[in-house]
Design an enzyme around this catalytic site. Structure first.
Site, PDB file in Angstrom:
ATOM      1  CG  HIS A  15      -3.136  -3.166   4.009  1.00  0.00           C
ATOM      2  ND1 HIS A  15      -2.197  -2.472   4.741  1.00  0.00           N
ATOM      3  CD2 HIS A  15      -3.781  -2.252   3.263  1.00  0.00           C
ATOM      4  CE1 HIS A  15      -2.279  -1.182   4.454  1.00  0.00           C
ATOM      5  NE2 HIS A  15      -3.223  -1.022   3.560  1.00  0.00           N
ATOM      6  CD  GLU A  59      -0.334  -5.298   6.293  1.00  0.00           C
ATOM      7  OE1 GLU A  59      -0.156  -5.910   5.227  1.00  0.00           O
ATOM      8  OE2 GLU A  59      -0.726  -4.110   6.319  1.00  0.00           O
ATOM      9  CB  CYS A  80      -0.992  -0.053   1.152  1.00  0.00           C
ATOM     10  SG  CYS A  80      -2.413   1.006   0.860  1.00  0.00           S
ATOM     11  NE  ARG A  87      -6.972   6.529   4.066  1.00  0.00           N
ATOM     12  CZ  ARG A  87      -7.247   5.803   5.156  1.00  0.00           C
ATOM     13  NH1 ARG A  87      -8.464   5.322   5.351  1.00  0.00           N
ATOM     14  NH2 ARG A  87      -6.326   5.562   6.031  1.00  0.00           N
TER      15      ARG A  87
END
Ligand code: GLN
Length: 202
Positions: A181, A183, A82, A141
Site C-alpha cells: 500500500h 498510499e 493489494c 492481509r
C-alpha cells in the site's frame, strides 16, 4: 496542476481517499470513480486496497464489472494495490468461488498469502524503476504473486521467514500491481511510476 493526467480511483470500497491524495501530490488530476460515466471521464484507473471479494460483488451489483473489463481491454492503464492487484489478476488462488476479477494481468496471485501470524507488516524493499533507495512497503492481509506469464515484468520481491522470497510488484504493458500500500506511506514513487506509465500509454 495543469497538464497532469486524469486518473480515477475505483470507489466501490477501500482506501480511495488516500490514493486520490497521493495521485494529486504526484501531479495528476485524481477523482473517485463509482459509475460507468465517471470511468469514461478518466484516462487511467487506480484500484485501491480493501477487500477484493466485496469489491467484486459491488462491481457486479453496480453494473461496473463489464465497463471495467472493456476499459482494460481497450488499453486503459490500471494500477492495482493489494485487493486491486487481485482485481487485475487473471488467476486467483484462495478466492471465493463466485469472486470475479477485471483480469488482464497474466499472473497467479494468492489471497491473504502471508498468513495469520504476519497479517500485517512493513518491509523496506527494492523496487525496480524507482531508484536505489528502498521503498517502505506496508502489507495488510496482502496477496502475493505465485506465477507470472512471459510478458510480465517482476519489479519487487520480499524475503520470507524460511529464506525464500516472493513477488510483490509486477508490471505488464499499461498494467501495474503491488501487494503493498504505497498510499499509506507518503512515499510517492509508486504513484509517480504509474503516472509515467499513463503518459507512455495514452
Ligand atoms: N485480503 C484482501 C483481499 O483478499 C486484500 C487486503 C488489502 O487490500 N489490504 O481482498
Amino acid at each position: 496542476m495543469t497538464g497532469g493526467p486524469r486518473i480515477g480511483v475505483l470507489a466501490l470500497q477501500g482506501d480511495v481517499r488516500e490514493h486520490v491524495r497521493a495521485l494529486e501530490d504526484s501531479g495528476a488530476h485524481a477523482r473517485p470513480v463509482g459509475s460507468a460515466a465517471e470511468l469514461d471521464s478518466v484516462e487511467a484507473l487506480v484500484i485501491p486496497g480493501g477487500e477484493s471479494t466485496t469489491m467484486s460483488l459491488l462491481a457486479v451489483r453496480d453494473g461496473l464489472l463489464e465497463p471495467l473489463r472493456a476499459a482494460r481491454t481497450a488499453g486503459m492503464p490500471m494500477y492495482g494495490s493489494c485487493a486491486g492487484m487481485i482485481m487485475l489478476a487473471d488467476r486467483v488462488l484462495d478466492a471465493r468461488p463466485d469472486q470475479q476479477t477485471i483480469g488482464g494481468l497474466d499472473v497467479t496471485v494468492r489471497r491473504n498469502a502471508f498468513g495469520r501470524q504476519v497479517d500485517s507488516f512493513e518491509a523496506d524493499i527494492e523496487v525496480d524503476g524507482i531508484g536505489d533507495e528502498a521503498f517502505p512497503a506496508v502489507f495488510i492481509r496482502a496477496p502475493w504473486v505465485e506465477a507470472v506469464g512471459e510478458s510480465v515484468r517482476v519489479l519487487a520481491r520480499v524475503d520470507l521467514a524460511d529464506g525464500a522470497d516472493t513477488i510483490v510488484a509486477v508490471a505488464q504493458g499499461p498494467l501495474l500491481a503491488t501487494s503493498f500500500h504505497p498510499e499509506l506511506t507518503g512515499d510517492l514513487r509508486i504513484h509517480e511510476m504509474f503516472i509515467g506509465i499513463v503518459r507512455q500509454y495514452s
